[in-house]
Design a protein around this motif. Structure first.
Motif, mmCIF file in Angstrom:
data_model
loop_
_atom_site.group_PDB
_atom_site.id
_atom_site.type_symbol
_atom_site.label_atom_id
_atom_site.label_comp_id
_atom_site.label_asym_id
_atom_site.label_seq_id
_atom_site.Cartn_x
_atom_site.Cartn_y
_atom_site.Cartn_z
ATOM 1 N N ALA A 446 0.847 -1.200 0.000
ATOM 2 C CA ALA A 446 0.000 0.000 0.000
ATOM 3 C C ALA A 446 0.876 1.241 0.000
ATOM 4 O O ALA A 446 1.879 1.322 0.697
ATOM 5 N N GLY A 447 0.470 2.222 -0.807
ATOM 6 C CA GLY A 447 1.202 3.489 -0.858
ATOM 7 C C GLY A 447 2.451 3.453 -1.702
ATOM 8 O O GLY A 447 3.232 4.411 -1.683
ATOM 9 N N LYS A 457 3.234 11.773 -9.180
ATOM 10 C CA LYS A 457 2.549 12.126 -7.937
ATOM 11 C C LYS A 457 3.299 13.219 -7.166
ATOM 12 O O LYS A 457 2.693 14.103 -6.563
ATOM 13 N N THR A 458 4.622 13.120 -7.147
ATOM 14 C CA THR A 458 5.418 14.057 -6.341
ATOM 15 C C THR A 458 5.808 15.303 -7.122
ATOM 16 O O THR A 458 6.275 16.279 -6.536
ATOM 17 N N LEU A 474 16.469 6.279 0.143
ATOM 18 C CA LEU A 474 15.108 5.725 0.218
ATOM 19 C C LEU A 474 15.196 4.317 0.790
ATOM 20 O O LEU A 474 15.865 3.446 0.225
ATOM 21 N N GLU A 475 14.554 4.110 1.915
ATOM 22 C CA GLU A 475 14.597 2.810 2.574
ATOM 23 C C GLU A 475 13.320 2.004 2.381
ATOM 24 O O GLU A 475 13.326 0.773 2.451
ATOM 25 N N ASP A 476 12.217 2.691 2.119
ATOM 26 C CA ASP A 476 10.920 2.029 1.976
ATOM 27 C C ASP A 476 10.701 1.657 0.511
ATOM 28 O O ASP A 476 9.834 2.207 -0.171
ATOM 29 N N VAL A 477 11.530 0.740 0.031
ATOM 30 C CA VAL A 477 11.521 0.336 -1.376
ATOM 31 C C VAL A 477 11.363 -1.175 -1.435
ATOM 32 O O VAL A 477 11.965 -1.910 -0.650
ATOM 33 N N SER A 492 7.858 4.680 -2.376
ATOM 34 C CA SER A 492 6.820 5.399 -1.637
ATOM 35 C C SER A 492 6.912 6.887 -1.942
ATOM 36 O O SER A 492 7.912 7.538 -1.586
ATOM 37 N N PRO A 493 5.903 7.474 -2.597
ATOM 38 C CA PRO A 493 5.910 8.919 -2.847
ATOM 39 C C PRO A 493 6.040 9.713 -1.546
ATOM 40 O O PRO A 493 6.677 10.772 -1.524
ATOM 41 N N ALA A 494 5.445 9.205 -0.479
ATOM 42 C CA ALA A 494 5.523 9.912 0.795
ATOM 43 C C ALA A 494 6.978 10.004 1.279
ATOM 44 O O ALA A 494 7.411 11.049 1.774
ATOM 45 N N GLU A 495 7.729 8.914 1.153
ATOM 46 C CA GLU A 495 9.124 8.940 1.593
ATOM 47 C C GLU A 495 9.945 9.861 0.699
ATOM 48 O O GLU A 495 10.846 10.563 1.177
#
Length: 516
Positions: A446-447, A457-458, A474-477, A492-495
């Motif tokens: 998700a996300g 998006k960003t 970037l760690e959330d990959v 994650s666009p948020a990260e």
């Protein structure tokens, strides 16, 4: 107890065979061969310097064998000999030629009741570099009778030659022994010489001086087989100041000779430039070790002559020549010569200011060319990269801008298709990074979205996102299972936005720009 009486002592300057010949003349009035047979001493064994033959001769005369053995040139087999701890090849001796000073032999006989028992063949006359009598300052005479007994060097059998030589010796031009002769004689007496010469066998040192001097004195057209003894003597004198000073001086003479030949003939041929020196070193690669002179000549050739990769040069394979023709390199590296020319011209490796500019297709520095060749061998057309990485063309362009993908030629004016190609090794490195760092999942978390969607998006460029990704910010990959290359990467666009708002250290100005 001695079997022979009266005593005829061994003289410290003569050979064992000379002493045997004098004993024969003194005790029998005849020649050495029947005398040795009577004493049960094989003449061939004494001529070969076998210790048992020398010791047998000493035993029957009551002579201390030590000084006699010290003057014994001992055969070791395979045309090798030893004298006073110095090992040398057969060429360091006079072989079957008997060399002598007729004035010395005349003085030996003068006023003697048994003239033949007084004439002695000096040890140093057996050495090839000894060509001048140091007592009378005259050239030594060479005699060969053409018989098998020549190996005995029995001057008593050469009375006619000795008499004739005595009359002609006084008419010969006077000369002092050459410095090379003095070095050879001194070394056998245990004297220390110059470092470069003493660092090799005595025969190697003398032969190197003679060959180098022959080139310096008579030029590359002179053949060694046509050199006279006087010419060899002059060659040794010419080379002496150079070999005395050692490797650097020798290297400079050889380099000067080579470049002079190149300037004169227009093409670099070591054989034509070095003449007898090169012929000797080339012939020695399978037989006798010529010593360090070969390494010096080889190094000079490598530094100044185009060579073929893998070529054998004076007994050694040259894998990375400094100079090589484009055609030979292309063949060795499995490249088209036109392709290689473009690559090397673009990189500035072909330098027309070098001394070899007259030689066609010369590469100035093979060490610089080799990395370019390796890159060319891995050249991958840009059009193929998107499929190999499962990436869009804009993403590939961004990877090139970041330097993650390397062109074969990173140059402002890319003029060839090869130059615009991508180094295949950098493609492998990118794939290895993707496949080795991120957790594999079966379902998109998700996300998380693909890189292109994340950019949308960003509203951040793909280049900026890739910089964060490869900079490991970037760690959330994640990497989607059963997908290849960038098609599998989920971010994650948020990260990404968090990194934009709080940029990590050492990021580019482009990322800092997005802060605004």
């Amino acid at each position: 107890m001695a079997a022979l009486f009266p005593d005829l002592p061994f003289q410290p300057d003569e050979t064992p065979m000379s002493w045997a010949a004098r004993l024969a003349a003194f005790h029998t009035g005849g020649r050495v061969l029947p005398f040795l047979n009577t004493m049960s001493i094989p003449a061939a064994d004494l001529a070969a310097g076998k210790p048992e033959a020398v010791e047998r001769l000493c035993q029957i005369t009551g002579q201390d064998p030590e000084p006699v053995l010290a003057n014994t040139i001992m055969a070791l087999g395979e045309r090798r000999y030893r004298l006073r701890g110095c090992e040398f090849s057969a060429e360091f001796t006079t072989g079957i030629v008997t060399r002598f000073c007729p004035l010395c032999l005349a003085e030996d006989r003068d006023g003697q009741a048994w003239p033949n028992a007084a004439m002695r063949h000096r040890l140093h006359w057996r050495l090839a570099p000894v060509r001048t009598c140091r007592k009378h300052n005259t050239p030594l005479i060479n005699v060969r009778m053409g018989k098998w007994t020549d190996v005995l060097h029995e001057v008593q059998a050469m009375n006619d030659a000795v008499t004739a030589g005595s009359g002609s010796a006084e008419k010969l031009p006077s000369r002092v022994p050459s410095p090379l002769q003095e070095y050879a004689e001194g070394r056998l007496e245990g004297q220390a010489g110059h470092a470069w010469l003493d660092g090799q066998r005595i025969d190697q040192a003398c032969r190197a001086a003679h060959m180098l001097g022959g080139l310096m004195t008579y030029g590359p057209a002179q053949k060694a087989a046509e050199m006279t003894e006087d010419m060899w003597d002059e060659a040794g004198r010419t080379a002496w100041p150079v070999v005395r000073d050692g490797e650097d001086a020798i290297r400079e003479i050889i380099r000067t000779q080579l470049l002079s030949a190149i300037k004169k003939n227009g093409h670099p041929s070591p054989r034509n430039a070095f003449g007898m020196l090169y012929g000797w070193l080339f012939a020695s690669k399978l037989s006798k070790d010529p010593g360090p002179i070969r390494d010096i000549v080889r190094d000079v050739i490598i530094d100044n002559v185009p060579l073929v990769p893998g070529q054998m040069l004076l007994g050694e394979q040259i894998t990375k020549p400094r100079f090589a023709s484009i055609a030979s390199i292309a063949k060795a590296e499995h490249l088209h010569s036109k392709t290689l020319t473009k690559i090397l011209e673009l990189a500035g490796v072909i330098d027309e200011t070098e001394p070899l500019k007259g030689a066609p297709n010369v590469v100035a520095d093979y060490a610089k060319a080799k990395p370019l060749i390796e890159r060319a061998q891995h050249a991958t057309p840009v059009t193929r990269v998107p499929d190999m990485l499962s990436a869009s063309r804009p993403l590939v362009a961004a990877l090139i801008e970041l330097g993650q993908l390397r062109r074969i030629q990173d140059h402002d004016e890319l003029k060839s298709k090869v130059g615009k190609s991508i180094d295949g090794r950098s493609i492998d490195e990118v794939l290895k990074f993707i496949e080795g760092r991120f957790e594999v999942v079966d379902v998109i978390p998700a996300g998380h979205v693909h890189l292109a969607k994340a950019a949308e998006k960003t509203r951040v460029t793909l280049r900026a996102i890739l910089e964060l990704l490869f900079g490991q910010h970037l760690e959330d990959v994640y990497r989607l299972n059963n997908h290849h290359g960038f098609d599998s990467v989920m971010v994650s666009p948020a990260e990404i936005m968090k990194c934009i708002e709080e940029p990590p250290d050492n990021v580019s100005d482009e990322i800092r720009f997005w802060m605004g």
